[in-house]
Write an enzyme that holds these catalytic residues in place. Structure first.
Site, PDB file in Angstrom:
ATOM      1  N   HIS A  92       9.821  40.886  47.340  1.00 33.31           N
ATOM      2  CA  HIS A  92      10.056  40.226  48.611  1.00 33.31           C
ATOM      3  C   HIS A  92      11.160  39.175  48.467  1.00 33.31           C
ATOM      4  O   HIS A  92      11.601  38.858  47.363  1.00 33.31           O
ATOM      5  CB  HIS A  92       8.763  39.587  49.112  1.00 33.31           C
ATOM      6  CG  HIS A  92       7.752  40.592  49.583  1.00 33.31           C
ATOM      7  ND1 HIS A  92       6.579  40.248  50.211  1.00 33.31           N
ATOM      8  CD2 HIS A  92       7.740  41.952  49.506  1.00 33.31           C
ATOM      9  CE1 HIS A  92       5.890  41.336  50.519  1.00 33.31           C
ATOM     10  NE2 HIS A  92       6.575  42.377  50.086  1.00 33.31           N
ATOM     11  N   CYS A 129       3.534  36.227  47.873  1.00 29.54           N
ATOM     12  CA  CYS A 129       4.693  35.349  47.680  1.00 29.54           C
ATOM     13  C   CYS A 129       4.301  33.882  47.719  1.00 29.54           C
ATOM     14  O   CYS A 129       4.945  33.042  47.083  1.00 29.54           O
ATOM     15  CB  CYS A 129       5.750  35.638  48.744  1.00 29.54           C
ATOM     16  SG  CYS A 129       6.507  37.260  48.574  1.00 29.54           S
ATOM     17  N   TRP A 150      31.785  65.575  75.059  1.00 32.50           N
ATOM     18  CA  TRP A 150      31.133  64.291  74.864  1.00 32.50           C
ATOM     19  C   TRP A 150      31.476  63.420  76.060  1.00 32.50           C
ATOM     20  O   TRP A 150      32.653  63.288  76.397  1.00 32.50           O
ATOM     21  CB  TRP A 150      31.592  63.621  73.578  1.00 32.50           C
ATOM     22  CG  TRP A 150      31.208  64.369  72.339  1.00 32.50           C
ATOM     23  CD1 TRP A 150      31.985  65.156  71.578  1.00 32.50           C
ATOM     24  CD2 TRP A 150      29.926  64.336  71.678  1.00 32.50           C
ATOM     25  NE1 TRP A 150      31.298  65.638  70.497  1.00 32.50           N
ATOM     26  CE2 TRP A 150      30.029  65.136  70.542  1.00 32.50           C
ATOM     27  CE3 TRP A 150      28.713  63.705  71.957  1.00 32.50           C
ATOM     28  CZ2 TRP A 150      28.945  65.324  69.671  1.00 32.50           C
ATOM     29  CZ3 TRP A 150      27.658  63.885  71.097  1.00 32.50           C
ATOM     30  CH2 TRP A 150      27.788  64.690  69.972  1.00 32.50           C
ATOM     31  N   ASP A 187      20.869  71.313  72.525  1.00 26.93           N
ATOM     32  CA  ASP A 187      21.974  70.724  71.752  1.00 26.93           C
ATOM     33  C   ASP A 187      21.946  71.101  70.276  1.00 26.93           C
ATOM     34  O   ASP A 187      22.860  70.739  69.545  1.00 26.93           O
ATOM     35  CB  ASP A 187      21.932  69.196  71.870  1.00 26.93           C
ATOM     36  CG  ASP A 187      22.120  68.711  73.291  1.00 26.93           C
ATOM     37  OD1 ASP A 187      22.707  69.460  74.100  1.00 26.93           O
ATOM     38  OD2 ASP A 187      21.678  67.588  73.610  1.00 26.93           O
ATOM     39  N   ALA A 207       9.709  59.794  82.057  1.00 24.15           N
ATOM     40  CA  ALA A 207       8.266  59.756  81.823  1.00 24.15           C
ATOM     41  C   ALA A 207       7.875  58.496  81.054  1.00 24.15           C
ATOM     42  O   ALA A 207       6.860  57.856  81.354  1.00 24.15           O
ATOM     43  CB  ALA A 207       7.820  61.010  81.073  1.00 24.15           C
ATOM     44  N   GLU A 246      11.226  35.941  48.757  1.00 23.41           N
ATOM     45  CA  GLU A 246      10.914  34.751  47.964  1.00 23.41           C
ATOM     46  C   GLU A 246      10.992  35.054  46.472  1.00 23.41           C
ATOM     47  O   GLU A 246      11.527  34.249  45.693  1.00 23.41           O
ATOM     48  CB  GLU A 246       9.508  34.243  48.314  1.00 23.41           C
ATOM     49  CG  GLU A 246       9.337  33.839  49.764  1.00 23.41           C
ATOM     50  CD  GLU A 246       8.807  34.957  50.644  1.00 23.41           C
ATOM     51  OE1 GLU A 246       8.048  34.653  51.591  1.00 23.41           O
ATOM     52  OE2 GLU A 246       9.147  36.142  50.390  1.00 23.41           O
ATOM     53  N   ARG A 291      20.338  54.272  65.331  1.00 19.91           N
ATOM     54  CA  ARG A 291      19.406  55.194  64.663  1.00 19.91           C
ATOM     55  C   ARG A 291      18.987  54.654  63.306  1.00 19.91           C
ATOM     56  O   ARG A 291      17.816  54.721  62.925  1.00 19.91           O
ATOM     57  CB  ARG A 291      20.059  56.566  64.479  1.00 19.91           C
ATOM     58  CG  ARG A 291      20.159  57.409  65.727  1.00 19.91           C
ATOM     59  CD  ARG A 291      20.780  58.770  65.385  1.00 19.91           C
ATOM     60  NE  ARG A 291      20.906  59.632  66.551  1.00 19.91           N
ATOM     61  CZ  ARG A 291      21.404  60.855  66.530  1.00 19.91           C
ATOM     62  NH1 ARG A 291      21.857  61.355  65.371  1.00 19.91           N
ATOM     63  NH2 ARG A 291      21.477  61.584  67.628  1.00 19.91           N
ATOM     64  N   GLY A 323      16.830  63.303  80.707  1.00 18.12           N
ATOM     65  CA  GLY A 323      16.349  62.405  81.741  1.00 18.12           C
ATOM     66  C   GLY A 323      14.878  62.527  82.040  1.00 18.12           C
ATOM     67  O   GLY A 323      14.229  61.533  82.404  1.00 18.12           O
ATOM     68  N   ASN A 324      14.302  63.717  81.884  1.00 12.95           N
ATOM     69  CA  ASN A 324      12.896  63.893  82.248  1.00 12.95           C
ATOM     70  C   ASN A 324      11.964  63.122  81.318  1.00 12.95           C
ATOM     71  O   ASN A 324      11.054  62.426  81.784  1.00 12.95           O
ATOM     72  CB  ASN A 324      12.531  65.380  82.244  1.00 12.95           C
ATOM     73  CG  ASN A 324      13.158  66.134  83.402  1.00 12.95           C
ATOM     74  OD1 ASN A 324      13.427  65.564  84.456  1.00 12.95           O
ATOM     75  ND2 ASN A 324      13.403  67.424  83.216  1.00 12.95           N
TER      76      ASN A 324
END
Length: 366
Positions: A44, A78, A164, A194, A304, A46, A178, A299-300
């Protein structure tokens, strides 16, 4: 503390599911040690700072972005390491968000005679780990919905053509988004149309490459909702050997494909239409230690999630293009007939990404 926060950011692409944490040790107004948490299972912040300071940690003040842990996990606590090193004071940006352990690290330090102070640059520290905080407090991952459209709110031509709409600079920005995510969630439609992989490509991280070496790049878990059993192992999605979770609404008696070892299939309760109940799915993903969930879909599915009040933040990339009335609209939110029924958002940030603009907005339910 600002330096500790800067150090913590070096774990942006590697610490998941652990939080990003930075630590600075100061003795006689000099920085004698600093460190950050690199990866789950490793030292970690510390511990790394103490290793740098060695004997100069005796009598030092520690600045830590998150309350030092007090329990034995993959690594020793720690708080105990700070005590054993002879640190005399610990300044903490924020308490541990886990209600079951919050305050215990501070208590351990104070019982050892170490002075503590909590709350310095707390908001900045909270922003570092918004997903981790939400999961600790609610059991749910933080959901970012990423969308891309033209200025008139279109995501594809009537023919379905969509590559694009936005620029290469925006796509590079999405690669960084991502890389910060624990998991990406999408639907089978997006994968099939796609032939999407939903992977992080190191050569497209741009300035993000400074935070991670190619060998340490962590691929997010890819979660694909496939209630109609349409996915198959020959898709490009499965060619990369990083974890994939296929989500279905119910078990059906049919021949199961022979999935690669990195694929897990889970069943989640279905809604009235036989689709995966998103309200049931999110706690399951939270139990898998997913802090930040990136929604990349058509989009669907995005609609939702929004209608179920499960989206915390919207990232909308808009290209300087007009695609016309016949093009496919960004979202499908049925049942909105009056202005007071509209979804309300708060704009958090607007900036140019190459020729495009990127809007970050939070929902009123956040």
């Amino acid at each position: 503390m600002q330096r500790a926060i800067e150090l913590a950011r070096w774990g942006t692409y590697t610490t998941s599911p652990n939080p990003m944490v930075g630590c600075v040790l100061v003795n006689e107004q000099q920085i004698v040690g600093e460190g950050y948490h690199v990866k789950a299972g490793q030292g970690h912040a510390e511990v790394n700072a103490l290793a740098m300071a060695q004997e100069r940690a005796q009598g030092a003040t520690a600045y830590v972005t998150l309350e030092p842990c007090s329990h034995y996990g993959r690594t020793p606590p720690c708080a105990r390491a700070l005590i054993d090193a002879g640190v005399k004071r610990v300044i903490i940006a924020m308490q541990d968000p886990n209600p079951q352990v919050s305050g215990r690290g501070i208590q351990l330090l104070e019982e050892a005679g170490i002075a503590t102070q909590c709350g310095l640059l707390e908001e900045s520290a909270q922003q570092l780990n918004a997903g981790f905080i939400k999961r600790m407090q609610t059991g749910l991952p933080r959901v970012i919905c990423k969308l891309a459209s033209s200025l008139d709110g279109k995501i594809a031509m009537k023919s379905g053509e969509s590559k694009w709409i936005t620029s290469s600079q925006s796509r590079q920005d999405v690669q960084r988004l991502r890389a910060t995510s624990c998991a990406i969630i999408s639907g089978a439609d997006t994968v099939l149309v796609d032939d999407a992989r939903f992977s992080v490509r190191y050569d497209e991280l741009g300035f993000g490459q400074q935070y991670v070496e190619p060998d340490n790049l962590r691929q997010p878990i890819r979660v694909i909702i496939d209630s109609r059993y349409r996915l198959h192992p020959q898709l490009a999605l499965f060619s990369q050997a990083s974890k994939i979770i296929i989500v279905r609404s119910q078990y059906q008696l049919q021949a199961e494909p022979e999935w690669p070892e990195h694929v897990q299939v889970i069943d989640v309760e279905g809604d009235a239409n036989g689709k995966v109940d998103l309200q049931q799915l999110l706690p399951v993903l939270g139990q898998m230690e997913i802090n930040n969930l990136l929604l990349e879909s058509g989009g669907n599915l995005a609609s939702a999630f929004i209608q179920a009040a499960l989206v915390d933040e919207l990232w909308l990339y808009q290209a300087p293009k007009l695609m016309g009335a016949d093009a496919i609209s960004l979202l499908a939110l049925p049942g909105l007939e009056k202005l007071d029924q509209a979804q309300h958002l708060t704009i958090k940030d607007i900036r140019k990404i190459g020729p495009d603009i990127r809007i970050r907005a939070s929902f009123a339910n956040e």
